[in-house]
Design a protein around this motif. Structure first.
Motif, PDB file in Angstrom:
ATOM      1  N   TYR A 263       0.810  -1.221   0.000  1.00  0.00           N
ATOM      2  CA  TYR A 263       0.000   0.000   0.000  1.00  0.00           C
ATOM      3  C   TYR A 263       0.842   1.270   0.000  1.00  0.00           C
ATOM      4  CZ  TYR A 263       0.993  -0.564   4.998  1.00  0.00           C
ATOM      5  OH  TYR A 263       1.610  -0.745   6.211  1.00  0.00           O
ATOM      6  N   VAL A 264       2.145   1.175   0.246  1.00  0.00           N
ATOM      7  CA  VAL A 264       3.009   2.354   0.287  1.00  0.00           C
ATOM      8  C   VAL A 264       3.072   2.994  -1.104  1.00  0.00           C
ATOM      9  CG1 VAL A 264       5.407   3.124   0.524  1.00  0.00           C
ATOM     10  CG2 VAL A 264       4.370   1.663   2.279  1.00  0.00           C
ATOM     11  N   GLY A 265       2.745   4.287  -1.147  1.00  0.00           N
ATOM     12  CA  GLY A 265       2.705   4.998  -2.422  1.00  0.00           C
ATOM     13  C   GLY A 265       3.877   5.920  -2.664  1.00  0.00           C
ATOM     14  N   PHE A 266       4.652   6.205  -1.613  1.00  0.00           N
ATOM     15  CA  PHE A 266       5.869   7.006  -1.802  1.00  0.00           C
ATOM     16  C   PHE A 266       6.801   6.767  -0.634  1.00  0.00           C
ATOM     17  CE2 PHE A 266       3.751   9.834   1.116  1.00  0.00           C
ATOM     18  CZ  PHE A 266       4.732  10.618   1.707  1.00  0.00           C
ATOM     19  N   ILE A 267       8.066   7.088  -0.845  1.00  0.00           N
ATOM     20  CA  ILE A 267       9.090   6.950   0.176  1.00  0.00           C
ATOM     21  C   ILE A 267       9.428   8.326   0.715  1.00  0.00           C
ATOM     22  CG2 ILE A 267      11.411   6.124   0.707  1.00  0.00           C
ATOM     23  CD1 ILE A 267       9.380   3.914  -0.051  1.00  0.00           C
ATOM     24  N   TRP A 268       9.396   8.449   2.019  1.00  0.00           N
ATOM     25  CA  TRP A 268       9.627   9.720   2.713  1.00  0.00           C
ATOM     26  C   TRP A 268      11.017   9.655   3.330  1.00  0.00           C
ATOM     27  CZ3 TRP A 268       5.591  11.547   6.929  1.00  0.00           C
ATOM     28  CH2 TRP A 268       5.993  12.771   7.462  1.00  0.00           C
ATOM     29  N   ILE A 269      11.984  10.247   2.657  1.00  0.00           N
ATOM     30  CA  ILE A 269      13.365  10.270   3.152  1.00  0.00           C
ATOM     31  C   ILE A 269      13.510  11.462   4.092  1.00  0.00           C
ATOM     32  CG2 ILE A 269      15.808  10.447   2.530  1.00  0.00           C
ATOM     33  CD1 ILE A 269      15.079   9.234  -0.184  1.00  0.00           C
ATOM     34  N   SER A 270      13.691  11.181   5.389  1.00  0.00           N
ATOM     35  CA  SER A 270      13.654  12.259   6.380  1.00  0.00           C
ATOM     36  C   SER A 270      15.035  12.648   6.902  1.00  0.00           C
ATOM     37  CB  SER A 270      12.743  11.867   7.551  1.00  0.00           C
ATOM     38  OG  SER A 270      13.157  10.652   8.139  1.00  0.00           O
ATOM     39  N   ASP A 271      16.098  12.363   6.142  1.00  0.00           N
ATOM     40  CA  ASP A 271      17.431  12.838   6.512  1.00  0.00           C
ATOM     41  C   ASP A 271      17.410  14.358   6.679  1.00  0.00           C
ATOM     42  OD1 ASP A 271      17.814  10.259   5.687  1.00  0.00           O
ATOM     43  OD2 ASP A 271      19.472  10.674   4.345  1.00  0.00           O
ATOM     44  N   ASP A 272      18.185  14.858   7.638  1.00  0.00           N
ATOM     45  CA  ASP A 272      18.270  16.307   7.822  1.00  0.00           C
ATOM     46  C   ASP A 272      18.925  16.998   6.628  1.00  0.00           C
ATOM     47  OD1 ASP A 272      17.120  16.617  10.439  1.00  0.00           O
ATOM     48  OD2 ASP A 272      18.872  15.592  11.223  1.00  0.00           O
ATOM     49  N   ALA A 273      19.766  16.269   5.898  1.00  0.00           N
ATOM     50  CA  ALA A 273      20.524  16.933   4.825  1.00  0.00           C
ATOM     51  C   ALA A 273      20.813  15.952   3.690  1.00  0.00           C
ATOM     52  CB  ALA A 273      21.823  17.497   5.379  1.00  0.00           C
ATOM     53  N   PHE A 274      19.770  15.443   3.073  1.00  0.00           N
ATOM     54  CA  PHE A 274      19.956  14.462   2.000  1.00  0.00           C
ATOM     55  C   PHE A 274      20.812  15.023   0.869  1.00  0.00           C
ATOM     56  CE2 PHE A 274      18.589  12.212  -1.859  1.00  0.00           C
ATOM     57  CZ  PHE A 274      18.840  10.909  -1.476  1.00  0.00           C
ATOM     58  N   PHE A 275      20.645  16.308   0.565  1.00  0.00           N
ATOM     59  CA  PHE A 275      21.388  16.922  -0.541  1.00  0.00           C
ATOM     60  C   PHE A 275      22.864  17.121  -0.221  1.00  0.00           C
ATOM     61  CE2 PHE A 275      17.356  17.640  -2.468  1.00  0.00           C
ATOM     62  CZ  PHE A 275      17.589  17.926  -3.804  1.00  0.00           C
ATOM     63  N   ALA A 276      23.253  16.889   1.027  1.00  0.00           N
ATOM     64  CA  ALA A 276      24.674  16.990   1.370  1.00  0.00           C
ATOM     65  C   ALA A 276      25.470  15.807   0.824  1.00  0.00           C
ATOM     66  CB  ALA A 276      24.843  17.076   2.886  1.00  0.00           C
ATOM     67  N   ARG A 277      24.793  14.778   0.349  1.00  0.00           N
ATOM     68  CA  ARG A 277      25.489  13.690  -0.330  1.00  0.00           C
ATOM     69  C   ARG A 277      26.197  14.238  -1.571  1.00  0.00           C
ATOM     70  NH1 ARG A 277      24.066   8.235   0.273  1.00  0.00           N
ATOM     71  NH2 ARG A 277      22.583   7.803   1.954  1.00  0.00           N
ATOM     72  N   GLY A 278      27.332  13.644  -1.911  1.00  0.00           N
ATOM     73  CA  GLY A 278      28.049  14.058  -3.108  1.00  0.00           C
ATOM     74  C   GLY A 278      27.290  13.699  -4.372  1.00  0.00           C
ATOM     75  N   LEU A 279      27.629  14.359  -5.458  1.00  0.00           N
ATOM     76  CA  LEU A 279      26.930  14.150  -6.724  1.00  0.00           C
ATOM     77  C   LEU A 279      27.034  12.701  -7.191  1.00  0.00           C
ATOM     78  CD1 LEU A 279      25.373  15.248  -9.157  1.00  0.00           C
ATOM     79  CD2 LEU A 279      27.582  15.892 -10.174  1.00  0.00           C
ATOM     80  N   LYS A 280      28.216  12.106  -7.111  1.00  0.00           N
ATOM     81  CA  LYS A 280      28.380  10.719  -7.560  1.00  0.00           C
ATOM     82  C   LYS A 280      27.541   9.767  -6.718  1.00  0.00           C
ATOM     83  CE  LYS A 280      32.940  11.017  -9.731  1.00  0.00           C
ATOM     84  NZ  LYS A 280      34.343  10.497  -9.743  1.00  0.00           N
ATOM     85  N   ASN A 281      27.469  10.048  -5.422  1.00  0.00           N
ATOM     86  CA  ASN A 281      26.660   9.231  -4.533  1.00  0.00           C
ATOM     87  C   ASN A 281      25.184   9.326  -4.910  1.00  0.00           C
ATOM     88  OD1 ASN A 281      25.018   8.822  -1.911  1.00  0.00           O
ATOM     89  ND2 ASN A 281      27.019   7.960  -1.390  1.00  0.00           N
ATOM     90  N   ILE A 282      24.730  10.540  -5.214  1.00  0.00           N
ATOM     91  CA  ILE A 282      23.332  10.737  -5.611  1.00  0.00           C
ATOM     92  C   ILE A 282      23.056  10.054  -6.942  1.00  0.00           C
ATOM     93  CG2 ILE A 282      21.706  12.501  -6.425  1.00  0.00           C
ATOM     94  CD1 ILE A 282      22.591  14.264  -4.129  1.00  0.00           C
ATOM     95  N   GLU A 283      23.997  10.125  -7.850  1.00  0.00           N
ATOM     96  CA  GLU A 283      23.833   9.446  -9.142  1.00  0.00           C
ATOM     97  C   GLU A 283      23.682   7.938  -8.945  1.00  0.00           C
ATOM     98  OE1 GLU A 283      26.327  12.372 -12.191  1.00  0.00           O
ATOM     99  OE2 GLU A 283      27.353  10.718 -11.158  1.00  0.00           O
ATOM    100  N   GLU A 284      24.513   7.372  -8.085  1.00  0.00           N
ATOM    101  CA  GLU A 284      24.451   5.935  -7.813  1.00  0.00           C
ATOM    102  C   GLU A 284      23.116   5.563  -7.175  1.00  0.00           C
ATOM    103  OE1 GLU A 284      26.197   4.265  -4.193  1.00  0.00           O
ATOM    104  OE2 GLU A 284      27.506   3.089  -5.492  1.00  0.00           O
ATOM    105  N   PHE A 285      22.715   6.362  -6.180  1.00  0.00           N
ATOM    106  CA  PHE A 285      21.448   6.103  -5.496  1.00  0.00           C
ATOM    107  C   PHE A 285      20.288   6.152  -6.480  1.00  0.00           C
ATOM    108  CE2 PHE A 285      17.589   7.700  -3.481  1.00  0.00           C
ATOM    109  CZ  PHE A 285      17.404   6.779  -2.459  1.00  0.00           C
ATOM    110  N   CYS A 286      20.251   7.187  -7.313  1.00  0.00           N
ATOM    111  CA  CYS A 286      19.124   7.371  -8.229  1.00  0.00           C
ATOM    112  C   CYS A 286      19.057   6.259  -9.272  1.00  0.00           C
ATOM    113  CB  CYS A 286      19.210   8.737  -8.901  1.00  0.00           C
ATOM    114  SG  CYS A 286      18.838  10.102  -7.771  1.00  0.00           S
ATOM    115  N   LYS A 287      20.185   5.806  -9.734  1.00  0.00           N
ATOM    116  CA  LYS A 287      20.208   4.715 -10.715  1.00  0.00           C
ATOM    117  C   LYS A 287      19.579   3.455 -10.129  1.00  0.00           C
ATOM    118  CE  LYS A 287      23.415   2.050 -13.630  1.00  0.00           C
ATOM    119  NZ  LYS A 287      23.024   0.718 -13.128  1.00  0.00           N
ATOM    120  N   GLU A 288      20.018   3.081  -8.922  1.00  0.00           N
ATOM    121  CA  GLU A 288      19.480   1.890  -8.270  1.00  0.00           C
ATOM    122  C   GLU A 288      18.017   2.075  -7.880  1.00  0.00           C
ATOM    123  OE1 GLU A 288      21.135  -1.194  -7.500  1.00  0.00           O
ATOM    124  OE2 GLU A 288      22.360  -0.329  -9.111  1.00  0.00           O
TER     125      GLU A 288
END
Length: 498
Positions: A263-288
């Motif tokens: 029934y889950v319709g979206f994922i709520w990522i509640s990190d205080d600073a998700f965008f503080a991840r590096g660009l390569k890390n975000i690219e890897e996360f988004c691909k997976e």
């Protein structure tokens, strides 16, 4: 060996407590989770018990065969934890340990009621305590644990952050030996009841989808004076507190969620600073994420870490909703908050980047902090004028400042005599308890982003403010504000019963 873990938080996600439960289970301990959402919610009444006697009686019966009881709390749940602990102590001979933010920053105060407190991260410390209790040893040598015994306190230093977040299993959503309070009664937290609780989440209600809340990291790179993150970071000498789980670890959790909570319709990522991840890390996360999860998701951003390159990748992977802290558009207050690097130009640049994706995302939310004791009317007007320049669509989330103990801003206000009684002025205050004033009314009217910019500029013009914010009209606007607040709560209550 059975361990009961109790949460008075307003929802049942409680990521940290569920992770501790899973970690204890991994090491062979039996746990049960008990969620007792504060019945007062944001409408805290100073000096009044939070729970009904029959609720506390039911809690005792659930805890009766426990060998150890843990309670997690933030400052505004202090009275909840006191009432729970007093009831347990009156009925059972079971050691009680408190953990979470408030015991971390005020351990001695918490030991007036608890037998032990955990300072800082709790997984390894709770495992040590559980082993000691099972083996009949005292806990006076457990790292990060303070113990009260015979009127004396053993104070152990905080454990070093030498482990990977991947060492901890996904939060415990086993639906086994889980209980939750609903309308005053404590019920087994079944699959269906879990679904009902998750439907009530603030972001779930806004997006009209059921969200699963998780955290992919811990800590924050910023040092805002009103935030407890900076205080916690200093426990570890500022080293190693900002940490991330690997992409594989997060994806494994979310794949389990897709399979067992369809029934889950979206994922709520509640990190205080998700965008503080590096660009390569975000690219890897988004691909997976795009390949294996493919659900919409939401996250938090800050003006310093948000870039168009990162946002473009995240939106392509399913980012549906974004929340960003602006807090104040007054340079003087930005300096007070230690956010001078987040100038109005920098914030507006980030807002304009977000606005480029308005056709692909829900209107973003921008946070503002109100009722700052050092703030002048001109500071407030600067924020309102900044809001009038924000491109639509957007939403505002105005929060009344709570001077949480041991933050830099709390210490400043305490030294300046601005806090008379911590328990009344802070512990019993919610961030929704905004001062009923003309300028706060304008902030409230701007919440939905629908108030025309030209009208907001007019209502904050010098001559208009001089009249409408005058001492003579303050009682009128106070009544208007309180009336609107009452109508909103009534509407919200009716909506919840439909």
């Amino acid at each position: 060996m059975k361990i009961t873990l109790i949460s008075p938080y307003p929802d049942i996600t409680t990521f940290g407590l569920r992770t501790i439960s899973a970690y204890l289970k991994k090491h062979g301990f039996q746990t049960q989770l008990l969620f007792l959402p504060d019945p007062h919610g944001d409408n805290i009444v100073f000096g009044k018990d939070r729970y009904e006697p029959y609720t506390m009686d039911e809690m005792v019966e659930i805890c009766r065969d426990s060998d150890l009881i843990g309670i997690t709390l933030m400052t505004n749940h202090y009275d909840c934890a006191v009432q729970i602990t007093k009831k347990i102590k009156s009925a059972l001979n079971t050691p009680v340990i408190w953990g979470g933010i408030h015991p971390t920053i005020r351990p001695e105060e918490c030991l007036e009621f608890a037998d032990m407190v955990c300072i800082g991260d709790g997984e390894e410390a709770m495992l040590d305590v559980a082993n000691a209790v099972e083996e009949g040893r005292d806990c006076t040598s457990c790292g990060s644990i303070w113990v009260k015994s015979n009127g004396t306190i053993s104070k152990n230093p905080v454990r070093a952050l030498d482990g990977s977040l991947d060492d901890y299993p996904m939060p415990d959503y086993s639906f086994s030996d889980h209980y939750a309070m609903s309308d005053g009664r404590i019920l087994p937290l079944t699959y269906d009841l879990t679904k009902k609780f998750l439907e009530r989440g603030t972001v779930s209600a806004y997006l009209k989808k059921i969200g699963y809340q998780t955290m992919t990291g811990r800590g924050c790179p910023h040092k805002c004076t009103y935030c407890i993150n900076d205080t916690i970071k200093n426990l570890y000498s500022g080293k190693g507190y900002l940490r991330w789980r690997t992409t594989a670890h997060v994806i494994d959790e979310l794949m389990w969620v897709k399979e067992h909570m369809p029934y889950v319709g979206f994922i709520w990522i509640s990190d205080d600073a998700f965008f503080a991840r590096g660009l390569k890390n975000i690219e890897e996360f988004c691909k997976e994420y795009k390949e294996k999860i493919a659900l919409p998701f939401s996250c938090l951003a800050s003006p310093l870490t948000l870039t168009e390159e990162k946002l473009d990748i995240l939106v392509d992977a399913g980012l549906l909703y974004l929340q960003m802290g602006v807090e104040s558009a007054s340079k003087r207050i930005q300096d007070l908050f230690n956010r001078s690097t987040m100038s109005n130009d920098r914030m507006m640049k980030a807002i304009q980047i977000i606005n480029k994706y308005k056709d692909k995302m829900y209107p973003p939310s921008y946070d503002f902090i109100l009722d700052v004791p050092y703030e002048t009317d001109e500071d407030k007007i600067e924020s309102l004028r900044f809001i009038s320049e924000i491109p639509k669509p957007f939403r505002l989330q105005p929060f009344s400042l709570v001077l949480y103990p041991e933050t830099k801003l709390y210490n400043m206000a305490k030294d300046d005599g601005l806090i008379a009684d911590d328990k009344r002025d802070i512990y019993a205050k919610s961030y929704t308890m905004r001062e009923p004033s003309y300028l706060n009314l304008l902030m409230t009217l701007s919440k939905g982003g629908r108030l025309p910019s030209a009208m907001l500029k007019l209502l904050t013009a010098p001559g208009v403010v001089d009249v409408l914010n005058s001492k003579a009209l303050k009682p009128m606007f106070k009544n208007v504000y309180l009336g609107l607040q009452k109508a909103y709560r009534l509407t919200k209550g009716l909506g919840g019963r439909q």
